[in-house]
Scaffold this active site. Structure first.
Site, PDB file in Angstrom:
ATOM      1  N   PRO A   8       0.770  -1.164  -0.109  1.00 27.77           N
ATOM      2  CA  PRO A   8      -0.017   0.021   0.041  1.00 27.77           C
ATOM      3  C   PRO A   8       0.883   1.178   0.302  1.00 27.77           C
ATOM      4  O   PRO A   8       1.710   1.384   0.620  1.00 27.77           O
ATOM      5  CB  PRO A   8      -0.908  -0.132   1.351  1.00 27.77           C
ATOM      6  CG  PRO A   8      -0.226  -1.169   2.139  1.00 27.77           C
ATOM      7  CD  PRO A   8       0.656  -2.126   1.146  1.00 27.77           C
ATOM      8  N   ASN A   9       0.439   2.372  -0.746  1.00 26.24           N
ATOM      9  CA  ASN A   9       1.014   3.619  -0.958  1.00 26.24           C
ATOM     10  C   ASN A   9       2.174   3.617  -1.580  1.00 26.24           C
ATOM     11  O   ASN A   9       2.586   4.824  -1.985  1.00 26.24           O
ATOM     12  CB  ASN A   9       1.026   4.087   0.545  1.00 26.24           C
ATOM     13  CG  ASN A   9      -0.300   4.388   1.183  1.00 26.24           C
ATOM     14  OD1 ASN A   9      -1.331   5.012   0.734  1.00 26.24           O
ATOM     15  ND2 ASN A   9      -0.424   4.082   2.407  1.00 26.24           N
ATOM     16  N   ASN A  73       7.824  -5.506  -0.657  1.00 27.85           N
ATOM     17  CA  ASN A  73       7.972  -4.186   0.134  1.00 27.85           C
ATOM     18  C   ASN A  73       6.277  -4.326   0.822  1.00 27.85           C
ATOM     19  O   ASN A  73       5.630  -3.626  -0.114  1.00 27.85           O
ATOM     20  CB  ASN A  73       8.455  -2.997  -0.454  1.00 27.85           C
ATOM     21  CG  ASN A  73       8.385  -1.842   0.658  1.00 27.85           C
ATOM     22  OD1 ASN A  73       7.704  -1.961   1.594  1.00 27.85           O
ATOM     23  ND2 ASN A  73       8.928  -0.859   0.170  1.00 27.85           N
ATOM     24  N   HIS A  99      12.595  -2.505   2.771  1.00 23.58           N
ATOM     25  CA  HIS A  99      11.758  -1.359   3.114  1.00 23.58           C
ATOM     26  C   HIS A  99      12.629  -0.357   2.764  1.00 23.58           C
ATOM     27  O   HIS A  99      14.085  -0.301   2.924  1.00 23.58           O
ATOM     28  CB  HIS A  99      11.694  -1.292   4.712  1.00 23.58           C
ATOM     29  CG  HIS A  99      10.674  -2.429   4.924  1.00 23.58           C
ATOM     30  ND1 HIS A  99       9.147  -1.821   4.844  1.00 23.58           N
ATOM     31  CD2 HIS A  99      11.015  -3.551   5.565  1.00 23.58           C
ATOM     32  CE1 HIS A  99       8.674  -2.869   5.334  1.00 23.58           C
ATOM     33  NE2 HIS A  99       9.516  -3.948   5.762  1.00 23.58           N
TER      34      HIS A  99
END
Length: 141
Positions: A8-9, A73, A99
């Site tokens: 997400p994002n 990720n 990350h």
């Protein structure tokens, strides 16, 4: 084939919080990765939906001959998605968690990844270069 899965994002890379995530889009990074690793087929998948990420992991693990591993990720899901951790544990493919930021230098809730223990390795804090380092792991095997 190696599949990169972004959670997400991460579709907002290049726009979202450039002071943390940089100003490059993931499409730019993906082009560089394909140039750097011309003999590695790289598939890319991004979703903001936990279930779609789980379905993709299952598909790669059971229905995609020739898939040699996953770079994931999971974004914020890393900190609470036991369902994604279970999906990673349910397949035989090696998975490397990436990350972009150093999760240990950020908000306390980000310090622990519940998905990382299901992975072969975890890279954090290398910026976008973390994806390259993860692919180097697969190419060195």
């Amino acid at each position: 084939m190696i599949c990169i899965i972004n959670g997400p994002n991460l579709n907002l890379l290049g726009k979202r919080q450039p002071e943390i995530y940089g100003s490059r889009t993931f499409e730019d990074v993906l082009s560089e990765l394909r140039f750097t690793f011309p003999n590695t087929e790289i598939e890319y998948f991004q979703s903001n939906c936990e279930g779609e990420i789980i379905d993709k992991i299952h598909s790669l693990g059971y229905d995609t001959p020739g898939c040699e591993g996953i770079v994931i990720n999971p974004g914020a899901y890393a900190h609470y998605s036991y369902a994604i951790a279970d999906a990673i544990s349910s397949i035989q493919l090696p998975v490397v968690e990436v990350h972009i930021s150093n999760i240990h230098a950020r908000d306390e809730f980000r310090h622990k990844s519940v998905t990382a223990p299901a992975c072969k390795a975890m890279l954090c804090g290398f910026g976008m270069r973390g994806y390259e380092l993860a692919l180097r792991y697969f190419n060195a095997r």
